[in-house]
Scaffold this active site. Structure first.
Site, PDB file in Angstrom:
ATOM      1  N   SER A  48      -8.650 -19.229 -87.011  1.00 25.44           N
ATOM      2  CA  SER A  48      -7.356 -19.302 -87.681  1.00 25.44           C
ATOM      3  C   SER A  48      -6.742 -17.901 -87.835  1.00 25.44           C
ATOM      4  O   SER A  48      -6.569 -17.197 -86.861  1.00 25.44           O
ATOM      5  CB  SER A  48      -7.516 -20.030 -89.027  1.00 25.44           C
ATOM      6  N   ASP A 161      -6.557 -26.290 -86.129  1.00 22.96           N
ATOM      7  CA  ASP A 161      -7.244 -25.170 -86.760  1.00 22.96           C
ATOM      8  C   ASP A 161      -8.766 -25.280 -86.663  1.00 22.96           C
ATOM      9  O   ASP A 161      -9.362 -26.317 -86.975  1.00 22.96           O
ATOM     10  CB  ASP A 161      -6.829 -25.124 -88.237  1.00 22.96           C
TER      11      ASP A 161
END
Length: 307
Positions: A48, A161
């Site tokens: 991320s 993610d």
């Protein structure tokens, strides 16, 4: 032969940069402390926001990134958000197009440092390691926070993610050949932690996105007209943000228990909201403090491993 043993090769150091949205600017502070101490990781992996900062570092672009993030304002953050009606609250193309113009987009194998990012395949839930192709395609996929950013299309798959499966990618660092893994966990103090009075950080400003959403006619505010004894109802965004924090903390604890790092860096970032990207200076400072706390331990470990 003179009977002397050849000097031991220096250990390969891996840096695992964890997920945590706006808290991720603290990675910059960690990197600054390591470099100042003469510790330059050979392998950089990120999930991320860790994938974004890690990509900039692996490409020698950490200083331009720091200059940019230190200049971010609340208004600037809001200006980078493009709302979407499908896939996620924010489309994300405006933000990532902007990042492309400010940081180099190159192929991962051509980076000066070995680099990898973690994403999650939406259809299967599989953990995906991105070590080939475009750097920014990898970052875009790794940072596609579910419900907030639109999923990324990558080689015929929808990726979201990497924090869903591996918030602090120690395992990827090991797989890429790291002898020593330094991991940065941005979420360690999000649940059940209380700062001591002498180390309490300044109060958090309202989160950029939360403040903006509270002004939109989307029914996102707390319940009104509730009975005096009723608990105040949080906004939809608050529920999403808190739920994501809980998820990341639980998954991180589980993964690190089975795949521990050699040295853990845990910045104290409980007062940062999900979208506080405009608070870079405070996050970077805390990253520096956290790295300095473990620096003697890391230096001793490198010394022992190299002899």
């Amino acid at each position: 032969m003179n009977g002397l043993r050849p000097p031991a090769a220096a250990p390969r150091i891996g840096l695992a940069l964890g997920s945590g949205s706006a808290r991720g600017w603290s990675h910059i502070g960690v990197i600054r402390v390591l470099e100042k101490a003469g510790i330059s990781p050979d392998i950089v992996c990120g999930t991320s926001i860790g994938a974004l900062v890690g990509a900039a570092y692996a490409d020698g672009q950490i200083e331009p990134l720091e200059t940019w993030v230190r200049g971010l304002t609340w208004q600037g953050v809001v200006g980078l958000l493009d709302f979407s009606v499908s896939g996620g609250l924010i489309h994300g193309e405006r933000l990532f197009s902007f990042l492309r113009t400010h940081l180099n987009d190159t192929l991962i194998p051509s980076l000066p440092k070995a680099y990898g990012a973690v994403a999650t395949e939406l259809a299967s839930g599989r953990e995906i390691w991105l070590r080939e192709g475009s750097v920014f395609d990898a970052v875009r996929a790794s940072a596609a926070l579910p419900g907030l950013f639109k999923p990324a299309q990558h080689e015929g798959r929808l990726l979201v993610d990497g924090a869903l499966v591996n918030p602090v990618p120690v395992s990827l660092c090991r797989a890429m050949g790291a002898d020593i893994v330094v991991a940065v966990d941005l979420n360690a103090d999000l649940i059940g932690r209380h700062f001591e009075p002498d180390e309490a950080p300044p109060p958090a400003e309202p989160g950029a996105l939360a403040s903006m959403l509270s002004r939109l006619p989307l029914g996102l505010g707390g319940a009104k007209g509730a009975a005096p004894e009723a608990v105040d109802m949080p906004s939809i965004f608050d529920v999403l943000s808190i739920s994501l924090n809980i998820m990341q903390v639980r998954i991180t604890r589980s993964r690190l228990a089975g795949e521990p790092a050699d040295v853990m860096i845990r910045p104290r970032l409980a007062n940062f909201a999900l979208m506080d990207y405009h608070r870079a200076a405070a996050a970077i400072d805390e990253g520096e403090r956290a790295a300095r706390r473990v620096l003697p331990e890391l230096q001793d470990l490198i010394g022992q491993t190299g002899h």
